[in-house]
Write an enzyme that holds these catalytic residues in place. Sequence first.
Site, short mmCIF file in Angstrom:
data_model
loop_
_atom_site.label_atom_id
_atom_site.label_comp_id
_atom_site.label_asym_id
_atom_site.label_seq_id
_atom_site.Cartn_x
_atom_site.Cartn_y
_atom_site.Cartn_z
N ASN A 284 -6.67 -2.60 14.40
CA ASN A 284 -8.17 -2.98 14.29
C ASN A 284 -8.34 -4.23 13.39
OD1 ASN A 284 -7.52 -1.81 11.78
ND2 ASN A 284 -8.87 -0.31 11.61
N ASP B 13 0.67 -0.92 0.03
CA ASP B 13 -0.17 -0.09 0.18
C ASP B 13 0.87 1.30 0.11
OD1 ASP B 13 1.06 -0.22 2.56
OD2 ASP B 13 -0.94 -0.70 3.44
N GLU C 29 -9.47 -1.77 5.48
CA GLU C 29 -10.08 -1.58 6.67
C GLU C 29 -11.36 -2.29 7.06
OE1 GLU C 29 -8.32 0.08 8.70
OE2 GLU C 29 -7.77 2.29 7.96
N HIS D 145 -6.50 -4.68 10.39
CA HIS D 145 -6.63 -4.33 8.92
C HIS D 145 -5.11 -4.97 8.44
CE1 HIS D 145 -4.37 -0.15 9.47
NE2 HIS D 145 -3.45 -1.07 9.31
#
Length: 241
Positions: free
Chosen positions: A136, A67, A143, A138
Site C-alpha cells: 500500500n 520500526d 501508513e 507505506h
Amino acid sequence: MKVSILKDYDEMSLAAAREVADCVAAKPRCVLGLPTGSTPLGMYHRLAEFFKEGKLSFSGVKTFNLDEYYPIARENQNSYYHFMWENFFGKIDIDAKNVHIPNGEALDPDKECADYEALIENAGGIDLQVLGSGVNGHIGFNEPGEFLYKDTHLTDLTQNTLEVNARFFKEGEKMPVKAMTMGMASILKAGKILLIANGDSKAPALRAALSGKITTAWPISLLQLHQNVVIITDERTASLL
Ligand code: GLP
C-alpha cells in the site's frame, strides 16, 4: 531520482548491497537506517558475505531500524529485533551498542519514540536510509491516511498491512495491531535514501513513488521531495511505469 531496473531479485539484492557497502567503505563510522521485511533479506545476505570475505567491516557503523511492532517481546520470532539479529547483525562484526531498534517492550511507547528520535539526532543523523515499501506504499510503518506524522511515533497498523503481514504469525498467535515507526521527516532527513522493491505486488507503489504527485494516500510518494534517492527494483515492479 536514479532508478535502476534489474532483471530479478538476486540482481536487485546485489546492487543494493553494493550501495550500502560503498557507503560503509567511504565512511566507516557511517549511520545506516535499516528496514525489515522479505525484500531486504537478499541484500543482508550479500552484505554478510562481503563481511565474511573480508571485504567489509561494520565495526564502526551505527544502525537505526525503521520500526518495531508494539507491543512485542524481543524473543518473539516476529519481532524486528529478532529478525535483524537472525538475518544480519548476528552475521557481521557490528558492535551491539551501535544497534538501535525501537523497544517493543517499552512501558511508555511515546517516550520511547521521542528518545529514539533524539538518539538519531545525537548520532548526527542517518547517512544512508534503506527502505522497502508496503504493498500500500507505506514506508516504515507510515501508513496511508489523511495525514502523516513527522517524527518517530506509535501508530495503528492498517487492515491491509495486518492482512499482508499476517503470514508471518503462526495460527492462533496474536499479531500486534500497533507499531513504533520513524516518521516521514525522520526518513526524509537522511543524507541519501535507497529504496528497494521487487515483484508484481509493489508495482503500484513504485508507480506512486515516481508519479510526480505527492499524496498521503501513498506515503512512498513523499520520497519525491528528497534530493538524493536511488531506487533499485526489478522488471516486474517496473511493469506499470
Ligand atoms: C513491513 C515493514 C516495512 C517493509 C514492508 C514490506 O511492514 N514495516 O518497513 O518495507 O513491510 O515488507 P516486504 O519486504 O516483506 O514486502
